[in-house]
Design an enzyme around this catalytic site. Structure first.
Site, mmCIF file in Angstrom:
data_model
loop_
_atom_site.group_PDB
_atom_site.id
_atom_site.type_symbol
_atom_site.label_atom_id
_atom_site.label_comp_id
_atom_site.label_asym_id
_atom_site.label_seq_id
_atom_site.Cartn_x
_atom_site.Cartn_y
_atom_site.Cartn_z
ATOM 1 N N SER A 102 0.833 -1.205 0.099
ATOM 2 C CA SER A 102 0.002 -0.056 0.030
ATOM 3 C C SER A 102 0.894 1.318 -0.178
ATOM 4 C CB SER A 102 -1.009 0.103 1.278
ATOM 5 O OG SER A 102 -0.092 0.215 2.591
ATOM 6 N N LYS A 103 0.109 2.293 -0.090
ATOM 7 C CA LYS A 103 1.141 3.662 -0.165
ATOM 8 C C LYS A 103 2.146 3.594 1.022
ATOM 9 C CE LYS A 103 -2.165 4.604 -3.204
ATOM 10 N NZ LYS A 103 -2.396 3.200 -3.388
ATOM 11 N N ARG A 104 1.407 3.223 2.337
ATOM 12 C CA ARG A 104 2.336 3.267 3.344
ATOM 13 C C ARG A 104 3.441 1.970 3.502
ATOM 14 N NH1 ARG A 104 -2.654 3.736 4.469
ATOM 15 N NH2 ARG A 104 -3.552 5.602 5.626
#
Length: 468
Positions: free
Chosen positions: A238-240
């Site tokens: 994910s983006k994180r």
RNA sequence: GUCCCCAUCGUCUAGUCGGCCCAGGACAACGGCCUUUCACGCCGUCAACAGCGGUUCAAAUCCGCUUGGGGACGCCA
């Protein structure tokens, strides 16, 4: 076998990311392998989150990756009437009905089911009320009372779900817009899709869509659900979790061929082969050998793959591709004649274009601006080295022509004539020329710098040696 | 909670109908060779069938259970 038609259908709510790129690659590969058609559809029905700039970015990334599509791009926002014509068919055949339940009422049903340990679902309240169109009423699909939906997944094999697990889903919202599953089924049919490779997260949508195909009396395409790509920590990418957009890899100087190679190999295999040319990928990818278990993304292996591609590609191509990075780093605009030797000297020492361009730094700055790595300078710029550098300055000054071959001869003669070993001369010389103990062959470095610059660098370094 | 899916070295994976697998390749790591540095290249080392039962002469491969992981349960896509 009938002609294969595949598609990639992104929502323009962000840039093209790795997972999307991989499903696009698989679909593209399958179509190209069978000489079929690869279509593109933009699922832009989420008006709030969809943006034109993302559509543009996704298309740019597709082009950069070399994934060309066939025919016109389909935009879902332009096809509301088409979707509704299908909803009407369903209504007319009795396979769908109007529902007047409010969101709150449906939510209550879900809570109730959940409390009973069941799957939260709509209880069919309006199913047999015979409601007609009206304000605030949505349309739901009437599911069969019993049975199982079974399909043979291209990657996971046979998957079966009991109809009892599903509920009468909304196919048209109260505002007249079709829901996702409705639009997808209509589009996939209208676009003639035969094979749909998509993310794992859609397996639970598949039975619903198959039921829709059946209610509509349409042929069901072949599905293939590839697992999602996980991050290093085995968490969903994910983006994180370090999920990067394709566009970022482009900025970092990755080669599209390498990214396609790496991504294709993630979740798919062809025996023990790791490196594939684009043609080989097309030749070998036939929709089989897709791995049903999730894979972790490994940027170290991606880097290896990229480094390999960089070493193998034609020099002229490499030169053209580093050029923008060279100017981005502020090294100016160099002629191909200057860039070529640099690429030859450093291509096998870098793993991406940015790193390659960066490695040119010591050779593109003036002698007076060259920074010495403290550790190497301290170790090699000793008084004894000054003697060598001084003699070499003179020898090189009269070396004619000043090319790699002659420079090498001068260097070899100096070492031999004085009963020295290269290990005594090379380190200070290298540090004087590069600023640190790295880089390519000394003679090539000097040939690139030219006589004047070489002598200047030696003289400057000698001053440091004498200071001790 | 309910349903669906997954399970081989740290990572990507090979492993046709179970035997040729005390499990092969690649990345990484480590060691060595090459060498005028660093790299490249070459050679080698380390390292895995989640657990438990069952079927079988024989199981990483088939079946079941357990455990672990992921996903889905929207008038989002």
């Amino acid at each position: 076998m009938a002609s294969v038609v595949t598609r990639f259908a992104p929502s323009p709510t962000g840039h093209l990311h790795l997972g999307g790129a991989r499903t696009a690659i698989f679909n593209w590969l399958l179509a190209r392998h069978f000489g079929g058609t690869f279509r593109l559809r933009i699922e832009d029905t989420d008006l709030l989150r969809s943006k034109q700039e993302y559509t543009d970015s996704i298309l740019a990334s597709m082009r950069w990756l070399g994934l060309d599509w066939d025919g016109e791009i389909v935009y879902q926002t332009t096809r509301t009437e088409l979707y509704n014509s299908y909803v009407e068919k369903l209504l007319a055949s009795g396979n769908a009905y109007y529902c007047s339940c409010t969101s709150e009422e449906v939510e209550a049903m879900r809570q109730k089911a959940k409390a009973q340990g069941l799957k939260p679902r709509y209880d069919g309240h309006c199913r047999n009320l015979g409601l007609g169109p009206g304000d605030g009423r949505c349309v739901r699909l009437r599911l069969p009372d019993s049975g199982r939906v079974v399909f043979d997944d291209l990657v996971k094999g046979s998957i079966a779900v009991d109809v009892k697990e599903l509920d009468d889903m909304v196919i048209r919202r109260a505002d007249g817009m079709p829901t996702y599953n409705m639009a997808v089924v209509v589009d996939d049919h209208e676009m003639g899709l035969t094979h749909i490779i998509r993310g794992d997260d859609h397996v639970s949508n598949t039975p619903k869509q198959i039921l829709l195909y059946q209610a509509l009396g349409l042929p069901v395409p072949r599905f293939g659900h590839v697992p999602m790509i996980l991050g290093k920590d085995k968490q969903k990418l994910s983006k994180r979790h370090g999920a990067k957009a394709v566009i970022e890899y482009e900025k970092d100087g990755l080669l599209p061929e390498a990214l396609v190679n790496y991504l294709a190999r993630l979740g798919w295999s062809h025996g023990d082969q790791e490196l594939f040319s684009r043609d080989e990928l097309i030749r070998f990818f036939d929709g089989t050998n897709l791995n049903p278990s999730a894979a972790c993304f490994d940027d170290v292996k991606l880097a290896w793959c990229n480094a390999h591609t960089m070493r193998e590609m034609p020099l002229s191509e490499l030169v053209a591709k580093v050029r923008p990075f060279v100017s981005t780093l502020g090294f100016g605009t160099l002629e191909s004649e200057r860039l070529e030797p640099l690429c030859v000297m450093f291509r096998e020492r870098a793993s991406d274009l940015l790193g390659l361009a960066e490695s040119f730094r010591p050779l593109l700055l003036n002698a007076t601006a060259l920074e010495y790595a403290e550790k190497d300078a301290r170790k090699h710029f000793v008084p004894a080295a000054a003697v060598h550098l001084k003699v070499l300055e003179g020898l090189f000054a009269s070396c004619e022509p000043f090319d790699a071959e002659h420079i090498d001869a001068v260097l070899n003669a100096y070492v031999a004539d004085n009963g020295l070993r290269f290990k005594e001369v090379a380190p200070p010389l290298r540090t004087a020329l590069m600023g640190f103990m790295g880089g390519s062959h000394l003679n090539e470095i000097m040939a690139f710098l030219g006589k004047e610059e070489t002598v200047q660098r030696l003289a400057r370094a000698r001053a440091f040696c004498e200071k001790g």
